[in-house]
Motif scaffolding. Structure first.
Motif, PDB file in Angstrom:
ATOM      1  N   SER A   1      32.075  46.564  41.468  1.00 58.49           N
ATOM      2  CA  SER A   1      31.941  46.203  42.935  1.00 58.49           C
ATOM      3  C   SER A   1      32.876  47.160  43.927  1.00 58.49           C
ATOM      4  N   PRO A   2      32.090  47.391  44.417  1.00 56.30           N
ATOM      5  CA  PRO A   2      32.824  48.534  45.321  1.00 56.30           C
ATOM      6  C   PRO A   2      34.504  47.720  45.617  1.00 56.30           C
ATOM      7  N   ARG A   3      34.917  46.894  45.193  1.00 56.86           N
ATOM      8  CA  ARG A   3      36.043  46.001  45.823  1.00 56.86           C
ATOM      9  C   ARG A   3      37.036  46.571  44.432  1.00 56.86           C
ATOM     10  N   LYS A   4      36.969  46.822  43.370  1.00 54.43           N
ATOM     11  CA  LYS A   4      37.329  47.059  42.157  1.00 54.43           C
ATOM     12  C   LYS A   4      38.604  47.747  42.138  1.00 54.43           C
ATOM     13  N   ASP A   5      39.434  48.197  43.179  1.00 53.09           N
ATOM     14  CA  ASP A   5      40.472  48.576  43.676  1.00 53.09           C
ATOM     15  C   ASP A   5      41.490  47.492  43.638  1.00 53.09           C
ATOM     16  N   GLY A   6      40.413  46.549  44.523  1.00 53.40           N
ATOM     17  CA  GLY A   6      40.721  45.177  44.471  1.00 53.40           C
ATOM     18  C   GLY A   6      41.568  44.143  43.879  1.00 53.40           C
ATOM     19  N   PRO A   7      42.255  43.288  44.277  1.00 52.40           N
ATOM     20  CA  PRO A   7      42.661  42.586  43.313  1.00 52.40           C
ATOM     21  C   PRO A   7      41.397  41.453  43.238  1.00 52.40           C
ATOM     22  N   PHE A   8      41.713  40.563  41.326  1.00 56.27           N
ATOM     23  CA  PHE A   8      40.616  40.167  41.551  1.00 56.27           C
ATOM     24  C   PHE A   8      41.422  38.150  41.439  1.00 56.27           C
ATOM     25  N   VAL A   9      41.048  37.923  42.086  1.00 56.08           N
ATOM     26  CA  VAL A   9      42.101  36.524  42.173  1.00 56.08           C
ATOM     27  C   VAL A   9      41.095  35.167  41.430  1.00 56.08           C
TER      28      VAL A   9
ATOM     29  N   THR B   1      57.826  30.292  51.873  1.00 52.50           N
ATOM     30  CA  THR B   1      56.291  30.150  52.521  1.00 52.50           C
ATOM     31  C   THR B   1      55.279  30.742  51.309  1.00 52.50           C
ATOM     32  N   LYS B   2      54.416  30.178  51.297  1.00 52.77           N
ATOM     33  CA  LYS B   2      53.239  30.727  50.212  1.00 52.77           C
ATOM     34  C   LYS B   2      51.808  30.967  50.007  1.00 52.77           C
ATOM     35  N   LYS B   3      51.783  32.330  50.067  1.00 56.48           N
ATOM     36  CA  LYS B   3      50.126  32.113  49.940  1.00 56.48           C
ATOM     37  C   LYS B   3      49.085  32.059  49.316  1.00 56.48           C
ATOM     38  N   GLY B   4      48.237  31.497  49.462  1.00 53.81           N
ATOM     39  CA  GLY B   4      47.292  30.993  49.256  1.00 53.81           C
ATOM     40  C   GLY B   4      46.588  31.608  48.368  1.00 53.81           C
ATOM     41  N   ARG B   5      45.657  31.499  47.322  1.00 47.86           N
ATOM     42  CA  ARG B   5      44.531  32.109  46.919  1.00 47.86           C
ATOM     43  C   ARG B   5      44.043  33.355  46.961  1.00 47.86           C
ATOM     44  N   PHE B   6      43.017  32.646  48.734  1.00 48.71           N
ATOM     45  CA  PHE B   6      42.431  33.026  49.764  1.00 48.71           C
ATOM     46  C   PHE B   6      42.990  34.488  49.885  1.00 48.71           C
ATOM     47  N   GLU B   7      44.386  34.003  49.861  1.00 49.84           N
ATOM     48  CA  GLU B   7      45.229  34.995  51.049  1.00 49.84           C
ATOM     49  C   GLU B   7      45.335  36.449  50.035  1.00 49.84           C
ATOM     50  N   LEU B   8      45.831  35.676  48.944  1.00 50.69           N
ATOM     51  CA  LEU B   8      45.877  36.899  47.660  1.00 50.69           C
ATOM     52  C   LEU B   8      44.459  37.900  47.531  1.00 50.69           C
ATOM     53  N   ALA B   9      42.691  37.350  47.596  1.00 52.87           N
ATOM     54  CA  ALA B   9      42.071  38.056  46.886  1.00 52.87           C
ATOM     55  C   ALA B   9      41.919  38.652  48.256  1.00 52.87           C
ATOM     56  N   ASN B  10      42.625  38.652  49.497  1.00 46.28           N
ATOM     57  CA  ASN B  10      42.081  40.404  50.328  1.00 46.28           C
ATOM     58  C   ASN B  10      41.762  41.542  49.912  1.00 46.28           C
ATOM     59  N   GLU B  11      40.686  42.017  50.525  1.00 51.53           N
ATOM     60  CA  GLU B  11      40.579  43.213  50.016  1.00 51.53           C
ATOM     61  C   GLU B  11      39.644  43.002  48.585  1.00 51.53           C
ATOM     62  N   GLY B  12      40.040  42.051  48.050  1.00 51.14           N
ATOM     63  CA  GLY B  12      39.177  41.334  46.111  1.00 51.14           C
ATOM     64  C   GLY B  12      38.133  40.638  46.831  1.00 51.14           C
TER      65      GLY B  12
ATOM     66  N   SER C   1      46.302  31.257  62.591  1.00 53.54           N
ATOM     67  CA  SER C   1      44.630  31.311  61.077  1.00 53.54           C
ATOM     68  C   SER C   1      45.684  32.576  60.905  1.00 53.54           C
ATOM     69  N   ILE C   2      45.036  32.634  59.132  1.00 53.17           N
ATOM     70  CA  ILE C   2      44.733  33.746  58.448  1.00 53.17           C
ATOM     71  C   ILE C   2      43.815  34.374  58.597  1.00 53.17           C
ATOM     72  N   TYR C   3      43.636  35.698  58.254  1.00 54.80           N
ATOM     73  CA  TYR C   3      42.377  36.235  58.099  1.00 54.80           C
ATOM     74  C   TYR C   3      41.952  36.672  56.356  1.00 54.80           C
ATOM     75  N   THR C   4      41.439  37.179  56.595  1.00 55.74           N
ATOM     76  CA  THR C   4      41.060  36.812  54.232  1.00 55.74           C
ATOM     77  C   THR C   4      39.757  37.600  55.239  1.00 55.74           C
ATOM     78  N   ASN C   5      39.721  38.288  54.295  1.00 53.65           N
ATOM     79  CA  ASN C   5      38.241  39.335  53.573  1.00 53.65           C
ATOM     80  C   ASN C   5      38.131  39.342  52.047  1.00 53.65           C
ATOM     81  N   CYS C   6      37.453  38.160  51.896  1.00 54.17           N
ATOM     82  CA  CYS C   6      37.158  38.187  50.268  1.00 54.17           C
ATOM     83  C   CYS C   6      36.129  37.919  49.946  1.00 54.17           C
TER      84      CYS C   6
END
Ligand SMILES: Nc1ncnc2c1ncn2[C@@H]1O[C@H](COP(=O)(O)OP(=O)(O)O)[C@@H](O)[C@H]1O
Ligand SMILES: [Mg+2]
Length: 329
Positions: free
Chosen positions: A68-76, A106-117, A152-157
């Motif tokens: 996918s076009p997200r291949k350089d982003g993370p797979f979480v 503070t801990k980031k969640g998986r939705f946040e870590l998966a941003n751009e991926g 509110s935190i925005y995520t693009n995953c």
């Protein structure tokens, strides 16, 4: 969005580099699933992968991400099963310092870590009702709050979900939200169990032998015909994962070049009456003969004259059968 990718030097990298070319199959049904999976790679459409445990759901999810076009982003990945609700919510959405007594930072969640991926929601049927509600919002509005947080935190995953349960049954029986079901179900992919695509057993064995030859520095050439016949007869309740781990444990111990029946650690119930009945008679008779000859040979410590005597066949006939069935390396 572009992150430098490290060269493949360890296992994790190998796994994370999976592409559609790494998925081995001869099955028509699997091929058509993979064709669909390839098509949906390029868009952000939500994919729901169903199938029994060990059928390759995570493998397909990784292949979609890497194509996918997200291949350089993370797979979480996140496994939604077997975690207490508060822990799961903090896994998915993160938490603010002080949200719990032991939340010291503070801990980031998986939705946040998966941003751009891509976020892989494994065993999604096991999400609790509360987590389902929050997940729906995160999937739909791409927005959420950390546990104990206001902002509110925005995520693009991109979301790929998987389950070995029948999500429609979960929905009908009131355990799964209908709105989330339809949101995840945009493109459903069903992976058939290995027992329904036995044509995959042989090429998968070949693949795994190659893999473990490299990992264990061995030179195994393959499995004997008798071994293959046995493996074809098994029902594989653990699917491809079970086959892979059987080949791994066999190859860890083996001292010769071809895997014989007796090299298999008989953890699996190979003699399965139901499965035997599914074989055609000609094949099952041959298997019986191979098994029987092997048993007698082992009984006589591979003294072929003694074995031929016991079997009441001539020595050349025995030699011919040993060769035909590749009982000896
Ligand atoms: N078609 C296939 N070709 C190659 N390896 C496979 C295939 N299907 C499954 N595997 C391997 O089998 C194991 C289990 O697959 P996995 O994707 O974790 O299954 P699931 O997520 O459905 O439980 C993994 O090591 C995976 O790489
Ligand atoms: Mg899995």
């Amino acid at each position: 969005m572009k992150k430098p990718t490290k060269k493949n030097s360890h296992k994790f990298q190998e796994e994370s580099k999976v592409t559609f070319d790494n998925i081995v199959t001869r099955s028509e049904e699997m091929r058509s699933v993979i064709k669909t999976a390839k098509k949906v790679s390029s868009s952000d459409v939500t994919v729901l992968i169903t199938g029994e445990s060990g059928t390759g759901k995570e493998l397909v999810a990784r292949a979609i991400h890497n194509n996918s076009p997200r291949k350089d982003g993370p797979f979480v990945t996140v496994n939604c099963a077997g975690m207490p609700d508060t822990l799961l919510e903090s896994e998915l959405f993160g938490h603010e310092k002080g949200a719990y007594t032991d939340a010291t930072s503070t801990k980031k969640g998986r939705f946040e870590l998966a941003n751009e991926g891509t976020l892989f929601l494994d065993e999604v049927a096991d999400l609790s009702p509360a987590a389902q509600a929050k997940t729906l919002r995160a999937v739909e509005e791409k927005e959420f709050e950390r546990v104990g947080g206001e902002e509110s935190i925005y995520t693009n995953c991109r979301i790929i979900a998987a389950t070995n349960k029948d999500l429609l049954t979960e929905l009908r029986e009131g355990r799964f939200r209908e709105d989330l079901y339809y949101r995840l179900h945009e493109v459903p992919l069903y992976l058939p169990p290995l027992r329904e695509r036995k044509e995959d057993i042989s090429p998968l064995i070949e693949l795994f032998i190659k893999e473990f030859n490299t990992k264990f520095a061995k030179k195994i050439e393959g499995v004997s015909n008798v071994t293959l016949a046995y493996l074809m007869r098994h029902d594989w309740p653990g699917n491809v994962r079970e086959l892979k781990s059987l080949i791994r444990s066999t190859m860890a111990l083996i001292g010769r070049d071809v895997i014989w029946l007796e090299d298999l650690p008989f953890k699996i119930e190979l003699i399965d009456e139901k499965a035997i009945h599914r074989l055609d008679q000609d094949l099952s008779l041959k298997i019986m003969e191979q098994e029987h000859i092997l048993k007698v040979l082992n009984f006589t410590d591979w003294n072929k004259s003694k074995a031929a005597n016991l079997l009441k066949i001539s020595r050349p006939t025995l030699d011919k059968k040993i060769k035909e069935y590749r009982l000896e390396t």
